[in-house]
Design a protein around this motif. Sequence first.
Motif, PDB file in Angstrom:
ATOM      1  N   ASN A 119      43.578  59.888  37.726  1.00 43.75           N
ATOM      2  CA  ASN A 119      44.489  61.029  37.796  1.00 43.75           C
ATOM      3  C   ASN A 119      45.947  60.620  37.913  1.00 43.75           C
ATOM      4  O   ASN A 119      46.834  61.380  37.510  1.00 43.75           O
ATOM      5  CB  ASN A 119      44.116  61.936  38.969  1.00 43.75           C
ATOM      6  N   PHE A 120      46.206  59.450  38.459  1.00 47.15           N
ATOM      7  CA  PHE A 120      47.580  59.012  38.687  1.00 47.15           C
ATOM      8  C   PHE A 120      47.884  57.768  37.852  1.00 47.15           C
ATOM      9  O   PHE A 120      47.064  56.849  37.759  1.00 47.15           O
ATOM     10  CB  PHE A 120      47.823  58.707  40.160  1.00 47.15           C
ATOM     11  N   LEU A 121      49.077  57.741  37.271  1.00 44.70           N
ATOM     12  CA  LEU A 121      49.483  56.630  36.420  1.00 44.70           C
ATOM     13  C   LEU A 121      49.476  55.310  37.168  1.00 44.70           C
ATOM     14  O   LEU A 121      49.024  54.292  36.640  1.00 44.70           O
ATOM     15  CB  LEU A 121      50.873  56.900  35.841  1.00 44.70           C
ATOM     16  N   LEU A 122      49.973  55.304  38.399  1.00 47.94           N
ATOM     17  CA  LEU A 122      50.029  54.068  39.166  1.00 47.94           C
ATOM     18  C   LEU A 122      48.635  53.491  39.382  1.00 47.94           C
ATOM     19  O   LEU A 122      48.429  52.282  39.261  1.00 47.94           O
ATOM     20  CB  LEU A 122      50.722  54.310  40.510  1.00 47.94           C
ATOM     21  N   ASP A 123      47.670  54.345  39.677  1.00 49.99           N
ATOM     22  CA  ASP A 123      46.297  53.877  39.896  1.00 49.99           C
ATOM     23  C   ASP A 123      45.710  53.282  38.619  1.00 49.99           C
ATOM     24  O   ASP A 123      45.031  52.252  38.652  1.00 49.99           O
ATOM     25  CB  ASP A 123      45.418  55.024  40.387  1.00 49.99           C
ATOM     26  N   TRP A 124      45.952  53.942  37.502  1.00 49.96           N
ATOM     27  CA  TRP A 124      45.457  53.440  36.221  1.00 49.96           C
ATOM     28  C   TRP A 124      46.103  52.098  35.873  1.00 49.96           C
ATOM     29  O   TRP A 124      45.420  51.150  35.505  1.00 49.96           O
ATOM     30  CB  TRP A 124      45.717  54.462  35.127  1.00 49.96           C
ATOM     31  N   ASN A 125      47.413  52.028  36.020  1.00 52.38           N
ATOM     32  CA  ASN A 125      48.108  50.778  35.713  1.00 52.38           C
ATOM     33  C   ASN A 125      47.626  49.629  36.589  1.00 52.38           C
ATOM     34  O   ASN A 125      47.464  48.496  36.118  1.00 52.38           O
ATOM     35  CB  ASN A 125      49.616  50.954  35.885  1.00 52.38           C
ATOM     36  N   MET A 126      47.397  49.907  37.856  1.00 52.82           N
ATOM     37  CA  MET A 126      46.943  48.855  38.754  1.00 52.82           C
ATOM     38  C   MET A 126      45.529  48.409  38.400  1.00 52.82           C
ATOM     39  O   MET A 126      45.208  47.213  38.483  1.00 52.82           O
ATOM     40  CB  MET A 126      47.001  49.322  40.207  1.00 52.82           C
ATOM     41  N   ALA A 127      44.680  49.333  37.983  1.00 52.14           N
ATOM     42  CA  ALA A 127      43.321  48.965  37.568  1.00 52.14           C
ATOM     43  C   ALA A 127      43.367  48.076  36.335  1.00 52.14           C
ATOM     44  O   ALA A 127      42.634  47.079  36.240  1.00 52.14           O
ATOM     45  CB  ALA A 127      42.502  50.228  37.294  1.00 52.14           C
ATOM     46  N   CYS A 128      44.242  48.410  35.395  1.00 56.16           N
ATOM     47  CA  CYS A 128      44.404  47.595  34.190  1.00 56.16           C
ATOM     48  C   CYS A 128      44.967  46.221  34.536  1.00 56.16           C
ATOM     49  O   CYS A 128      44.520  45.191  34.014  1.00 56.16           O
ATOM     50  CB  CYS A 128      45.328  48.301  33.195  1.00 56.16           C
ATOM     51  N   PHE A 129      45.952  46.204  35.426  1.00 52.94           N
ATOM     52  CA  PHE A 129      46.586  44.961  35.848  1.00 52.94           C
ATOM     53  C   PHE A 129      45.586  44.035  36.527  1.00 52.94           C
ATOM     54  O   PHE A 129      45.511  42.834  36.226  1.00 52.94           O
ATOM     55  CB  PHE A 129      47.744  45.294  36.786  1.00 52.94           C
ATOM     56  N   GLU A 130      44.796  44.585  37.416  1.00 49.75           N
ATOM     57  CA  GLU A 130      43.805  43.782  38.130  1.00 49.75           C
ATOM     58  C   GLU A 130      42.712  43.281  37.188  1.00 49.75           C
ATOM     59  O   GLU A 130      42.201  42.164  37.352  1.00 49.75           O
ATOM     60  CB  GLU A 130      43.210  44.604  39.275  1.00 49.75           C
ATOM     61  N   TRP A 131      42.373  44.089  36.182  1.00 48.15           N
ATOM     62  CA  TRP A 131      41.372  43.658  35.201  1.00 48.15           C
ATOM     63  C   TRP A 131      41.896  42.429  34.445  1.00 48.15           C
ATOM     64  O   TRP A 131      41.186  41.434  34.292  1.00 48.15           O
ATOM     65  CB  TRP A 131      41.062  44.785  34.220  1.00 48.15           C
ATOM     66  N   VAL A 132      43.130  42.515  33.966  1.00 48.09           N
ATOM     67  CA  VAL A 132      43.710  41.386  33.231  1.00 48.09           C
ATOM     68  C   VAL A 132      43.803  40.156  34.123  1.00 48.09           C
ATOM     69  O   VAL A 132      43.468  39.041  33.701  1.00 48.09           O
ATOM     70  CB  VAL A 132      45.099  41.758  32.672  1.00 48.09           C
ATOM     71  N   ASN A 133      44.254  40.337  35.350  1.00 47.81           N
ATOM     72  CA  ASN A 133      44.393  39.196  36.261  1.00 47.81           C
ATOM     73  C   ASN A 133      43.064  38.469  36.448  1.00 47.81           C
ATOM     74  O   ASN A 133      43.014  37.237  36.497  1.00 47.81           O
ATOM     75  CB  ASN A 133      44.924  39.656  37.614  1.00 47.81           C
ATOM     76  N   SER A 134      41.982  39.237  36.553  1.00 51.13           N
ATOM     77  CA  SER A 134      40.662  38.626  36.738  1.00 51.13           C
ATOM     78  C   SER A 134      40.265  37.814  35.513  1.00 51.13           C
ATOM     79  O   SER A 134      39.603  36.773  35.640  1.00 51.13           O
ATOM     80  CB  SER A 134      39.614  39.710  37.022  1.00 51.13           C
ATOM     81  N   LYS A 135      40.673  38.264  34.329  1.00 51.19           N
ATOM     82  CA  LYS A 135      40.336  37.528  33.107  1.00 51.19           C
ATOM     83  C   LYS A 135      41.247  36.310  32.916  1.00 51.19           C
ATOM     84  O   LYS A 135      40.814  35.308  32.350  1.00 51.19           O
ATOM     85  CB  LYS A 135      40.424  38.457  31.889  1.00 51.19           C
ATOM     86  N   LEU A 136      42.473  36.407  33.368  1.00 53.74           N
ATOM     87  CA  LEU A 136      43.386  35.265  33.299  1.00 53.74           C
ATOM     88  C   LEU A 136      43.067  34.219  34.367  1.00 53.74           C
ATOM     89  O   LEU A 136      43.494  33.074  34.266  1.00 53.74           O
ATOM     90  CB  LEU A 136      44.829  35.728  33.470  1.00 53.74           C
ATOM     91  N   GLY A 137      42.331  34.634  35.395  1.00 52.21           N
ATOM     92  CA  GLY A 137      42.011  33.723  36.478  1.00 52.21           C
ATOM     93  C   GLY A 137      43.137  33.555  37.471  1.00 52.21           C
ATOM     94  O   GLY A 137      43.298  32.480  38.063  1.00 52.21           O
ATOM     95  N   ILE A 138      43.937  34.611  37.657  1.00 50.96           N
ATOM     96  CA  ILE A 138      45.037  34.551  38.614  1.00 50.96           C
ATOM     97  C   ILE A 138      44.818  35.603  39.704  1.00 50.96           C
ATOM     98  O   ILE A 138      44.131  36.605  39.487  1.00 50.96           O
ATOM     99  CB  ILE A 138      46.406  34.769  37.944  1.00 50.96           C
ATOM    100  N   ASP A 139      45.391  35.357  40.860  1.00 50.77           N
ATOM    101  CA  ASP A 139      45.225  36.269  41.983  1.00 50.77           C
ATOM    102  C   ASP A 139      46.533  36.353  42.764  1.00 50.77           C
ATOM    103  O   ASP A 139      46.628  35.881  43.906  1.00 50.77           O
ATOM    104  CB  ASP A 139      44.087  35.791  42.882  1.00 50.77           C
ATOM    105  N   PRO A 140      47.558  36.949  42.166  1.00 48.27           N
ATOM    106  CA  PRO A 140      48.848  37.020  42.853  1.00 48.27           C
ATOM    107  C   PRO A 140      48.792  37.925  44.082  1.00 48.27           C
ATOM    108  O   PRO A 140      48.010  38.881  44.132  1.00 48.27           O
ATOM    109  CB  PRO A 140      49.776  37.612  41.784  1.00 48.27           C
TER     110      PRO A 140
END
Length: 210
Positions: A119-140
Amino acid sequence: MTEHAKSEVLLIETQYFPPISFYKTLAQHDILQIEKYEHYQKLSFRNRCYLAGPNGRMILSVPLTRGKNQRTVIKDVRISNEEKWQALHWKTLVSAYRRSPWFEYYEEDLQELFEKPFNFLLDWNMACFEWVNSKLGIDPTITFTENYQKEVPGVTDARDRILPNIPAGEDTLQYTQVFQERIGFLPDLSILDLLFCEGKQAINIINDGK
Protein backbone atom coordinates in the motif's frame (compact mmCIF):
# COMPACT_ATOMS: atom_id res chain seq x y z
CA MET A 1 30.15 -3.23 3.69
CA THR A 2 33.37 -4.01 1.85
CA GLU A 3 36.97 -4.01 2.94
CA HIS A 4 37.40 -0.67 1.16
CA ALA A 5 34.29 0.93 2.62
CA LYS A 6 34.61 4.21 4.46
CA SER A 7 33.16 4.70 7.92
CA GLU A 8 30.55 7.11 6.66
CA VAL A 9 26.81 7.38 6.42
CA LEU A 10 25.13 7.70 3.05
CA LEU A 11 21.89 9.70 3.21
CA ILE A 12 19.63 9.24 0.20
CA GLU A 13 15.98 9.08 -0.80
CA THR A 14 14.10 5.81 -1.29
CA GLN A 15 14.28 4.47 -4.84
CA TYR A 16 12.50 1.77 -6.84
CA PHE A 17 15.06 -0.86 -7.91
CA PRO A 18 17.74 1.85 -7.86
CA PRO A 19 20.14 2.54 -10.74
CA ILE A 20 23.64 1.11 -10.71
CA SER A 21 25.11 4.48 -9.67
CA PHE A 22 23.16 4.18 -6.41
CA TYR A 23 24.95 0.94 -5.61
CA LYS A 24 28.34 2.33 -6.63
CA THR A 25 27.82 5.12 -4.11
CA LEU A 26 26.52 2.73 -1.47
CA ALA A 27 29.62 0.54 -1.85
CA GLN A 28 31.74 3.43 -0.53
CA HIS A 29 29.85 3.68 2.75
CA ASP A 30 29.15 1.55 5.81
CA ILE A 31 25.71 2.83 6.78
CA LEU A 32 22.74 3.71 4.62
CA GLN A 33 20.23 6.23 5.91
CA ILE A 34 16.95 6.47 4.02
CA GLU A 35 15.19 9.84 4.00
CA LYS A 36 11.72 9.20 5.41
CA TYR A 37 10.36 12.71 5.99
CA GLU A 38 10.96 14.55 2.73
CA HIS A 39 8.08 15.50 0.47
CA TYR A 40 7.55 13.31 -2.57
CA GLN A 41 9.12 14.76 -5.70
CA LYS A 42 8.32 13.79 -9.26
CA LEU A 43 10.82 13.05 -12.04
CA SER A 44 13.03 10.93 -9.81
CA PHE A 45 13.80 7.29 -9.10
CA ARG A 46 11.45 7.29 -6.12
CA ASN A 47 8.72 5.49 -8.04
CA ARG A 48 10.41 4.60 -11.31
CA CYS A 49 13.23 2.53 -12.72
CA TYR A 50 14.72 2.12 -16.17
CA LEU A 51 15.37 -1.08 -18.10
CA ALA A 52 16.84 -2.10 -21.44
CA GLY A 53 14.26 -2.96 -24.09
CA PRO A 54 14.62 -4.01 -27.73
CA ASN A 55 14.02 -0.41 -28.85
CA GLY A 56 15.95 1.41 -26.13
CA ARG A 57 15.44 2.50 -22.55
CA MET A 58 12.11 1.55 -20.96
CA ILE A 59 10.52 2.91 -17.80
CA LEU A 60 8.57 1.16 -15.07
CA SER A 61 6.56 3.60 -12.97
CA VAL A 62 4.66 2.79 -9.79
CA PRO A 63 1.27 4.58 -9.87
CA LEU A 64 0.53 6.74 -6.84
CA THR A 65 -2.70 7.93 -5.31
CA ARG A 66 -3.58 11.55 -6.08
CA GLY A 67 -1.07 11.50 -8.93
CA LYS A 68 2.59 12.47 -9.02
CA ASN A 69 2.21 16.11 -7.99
CA GLN A 70 1.28 15.43 -4.40
CA ARG A 71 3.15 17.15 -1.60
CA THR A 72 3.02 14.21 0.76
CA VAL A 73 5.70 13.09 3.20
CA ILE A 74 7.39 10.14 1.53
CA LYS A 75 6.59 7.69 4.32
CA ASP A 76 2.89 8.38 3.74
CA VAL A 77 2.86 8.19 -0.06
CA ARG A 78 0.35 5.55 -1.08
CA ILE A 79 0.44 3.30 -4.13
CA SER A 80 -2.61 3.30 -6.39
CA ASN A 81 -3.63 -0.32 -6.76
CA GLU A 82 -6.69 0.28 -8.91
CA GLU A 83 -4.79 -1.15 -11.85
CA LYS A 84 -2.72 -4.31 -11.75
CA TRP A 85 0.57 -2.46 -12.13
CA GLN A 86 2.65 -5.20 -10.49
CA ALA A 87 1.45 -7.72 -13.07
CA LEU A 88 2.28 -5.25 -15.83
CA HIS A 89 5.75 -4.56 -14.44
CA TRP A 90 6.43 -8.26 -14.12
CA LYS A 91 5.25 -8.94 -17.68
CA THR A 92 7.57 -6.21 -18.93
CA LEU A 93 10.53 -7.66 -17.02
CA VAL A 94 9.92 -11.13 -18.41
CA SER A 95 9.60 -9.80 -21.96
CA ALA A 96 12.79 -7.74 -21.71
CA TYR A 97 15.05 -10.18 -19.85
CA ARG A 98 13.89 -13.73 -20.52
CA ARG A 99 16.89 -14.13 -22.87
CA SER A 100 19.38 -12.70 -20.39
CA PRO A 101 21.88 -15.17 -18.89
CA TRP A 102 20.65 -14.96 -15.30
CA PHE A 103 16.95 -14.09 -15.44
CA GLU A 104 15.81 -17.68 -15.07
CA TYR A 105 17.97 -18.05 -11.98
CA TYR A 106 16.10 -15.24 -10.19
CA GLU A 107 12.70 -15.53 -11.89
CA GLU A 108 10.69 -17.58 -9.40
CA ASP A 109 11.85 -15.68 -6.35
CA LEU A 110 11.32 -12.28 -7.96
CA GLN A 111 7.88 -13.21 -9.23
CA GLU A 112 6.83 -13.94 -5.65
CA LEU A 113 7.82 -10.40 -4.69
CA PHE A 114 5.66 -8.95 -7.45
CA GLU A 115 2.71 -10.98 -6.23
CA LYS A 116 2.79 -9.48 -2.73
CA PRO A 117 0.42 -6.52 -2.19
CA PHE A 118 1.79 -3.20 -0.95
CA ASN A 119 0.00 0.00 0.00
CA PHE A 120 2.89 2.38 0.64
CA LEU A 121 5.67 3.29 -1.78
CA LEU A 122 8.35 3.23 0.90
CA ASP A 123 7.42 -0.32 1.93
CA TRP A 124 7.48 -1.53 -1.67
CA ASN A 125 10.81 0.14 -2.39
CA MET A 126 12.36 -1.33 0.72
CA ALA A 127 11.12 -4.82 -0.17
CA CYS A 128 12.66 -4.47 -3.63
CA PHE A 129 15.88 -3.08 -2.16
CA GLU A 130 16.22 -5.91 0.34
CA TRP A 131 15.51 -8.48 -2.39
CA VAL A 132 18.34 -7.10 -4.55
CA ASN A 133 20.71 -6.90 -1.59
CA SER A 134 20.13 -10.58 -0.82
CA LYS A 135 20.97 -11.50 -4.41
CA LEU A 136 24.06 -9.28 -4.47
CA GLY A 137 25.20 -10.82 -1.20
CA ILE A 138 25.39 -7.54 0.69
CA ASP A 139 23.91 -6.58 4.04
CA PRO A 140 24.32 -2.84 4.62
CA THR A 141 23.29 -1.29 7.93
CA ILE A 142 20.06 0.57 7.16
CA THR A 143 18.55 3.37 9.23
CA PHE A 144 15.84 5.95 8.62
CA THR A 145 15.72 9.65 9.31
CA GLU A 146 13.58 10.71 12.27
CA ASN A 147 12.75 14.14 10.85
CA TYR A 148 13.62 16.26 7.83
CA GLN A 149 16.74 18.40 7.85
CA LYS A 150 17.83 20.43 4.87
CA GLU A 151 21.47 20.12 5.88
CA VAL A 152 22.81 17.09 7.74
CA PRO A 153 26.40 17.30 9.00
CA GLY A 154 28.67 14.30 9.12
CA VAL A 155 27.05 12.33 6.29
CA THR A 156 27.33 12.02 2.54
CA ASP A 157 24.12 13.71 1.49
CA ALA A 158 23.16 12.20 -1.86
CA ARG A 159 19.50 13.21 -1.74
CA ASP A 160 18.37 14.29 -5.21
CA ARG A 161 21.89 13.78 -6.59
CA ILE A 162 21.09 10.61 -8.57
CA LEU A 163 18.32 11.53 -10.99
CA PRO A 164 17.03 10.20 -14.34
CA ASN A 165 17.91 13.42 -16.19
CA ILE A 166 21.50 13.61 -14.94
CA PRO A 167 24.11 11.75 -17.07
CA ALA A 168 25.90 8.94 -15.29
CA GLY A 169 29.31 10.19 -16.44
CA GLU A 170 32.23 8.59 -18.19
CA ASP A 171 32.94 6.15 -15.35
CA THR A 172 29.76 4.19 -16.05
CA LEU A 173 30.20 0.48 -15.40
CA GLN A 174 30.49 -1.57 -18.58
CA TYR A 175 29.03 -5.04 -19.06
CA THR A 176 27.22 -6.92 -21.83
CA GLN A 177 23.51 -6.05 -22.08
CA VAL A 178 20.78 -8.09 -23.75
CA PHE A 179 20.09 -5.76 -26.67
CA GLN A 180 23.51 -4.11 -26.85
CA GLU A 181 24.29 -5.25 -30.38
CA ARG A 182 21.04 -3.71 -31.60
CA ILE A 183 20.74 -0.47 -29.63
CA GLY A 184 24.16 0.04 -28.09
CA PHE A 185 25.07 0.18 -24.41
CA LEU A 186 22.58 1.96 -22.12
CA PRO A 187 24.35 3.42 -19.06
CA ASP A 188 23.14 3.44 -15.46
CA LEU A 189 20.00 1.34 -15.77
CA SER A 190 18.26 -0.30 -12.83
CA ILE A 191 20.35 -2.69 -10.78
CA LEU A 192 18.09 -5.42 -12.17
CA ASP A 193 19.71 -5.03 -15.58
CA LEU A 194 23.16 -5.70 -14.16
CA LEU A 195 21.87 -8.58 -12.03
CA PHE A 196 20.10 -10.31 -14.92
CA CYS A 197 23.09 -9.87 -17.22
CA GLU A 198 25.94 -10.68 -14.82
CA GLY A 199 24.38 -12.62 -11.96
CA LYS A 200 26.75 -13.37 -9.11
CA GLN A 201 29.48 -11.25 -10.71
CA ALA A 202 27.32 -8.11 -10.36
CA ILE A 203 28.66 -7.15 -6.95
CA ASN A 204 32.28 -7.59 -8.13
CA ILE A 205 31.61 -5.29 -11.07
CA ILE A 206 30.14 -2.71 -8.69
CA ASN A 207 33.06 -2.92 -6.27
CA ASP A 208 35.66 -2.78 -9.06
CA GLY A 209 34.04 0.35 -10.48
CA LYS A 210 33.28 2.30 -7.32
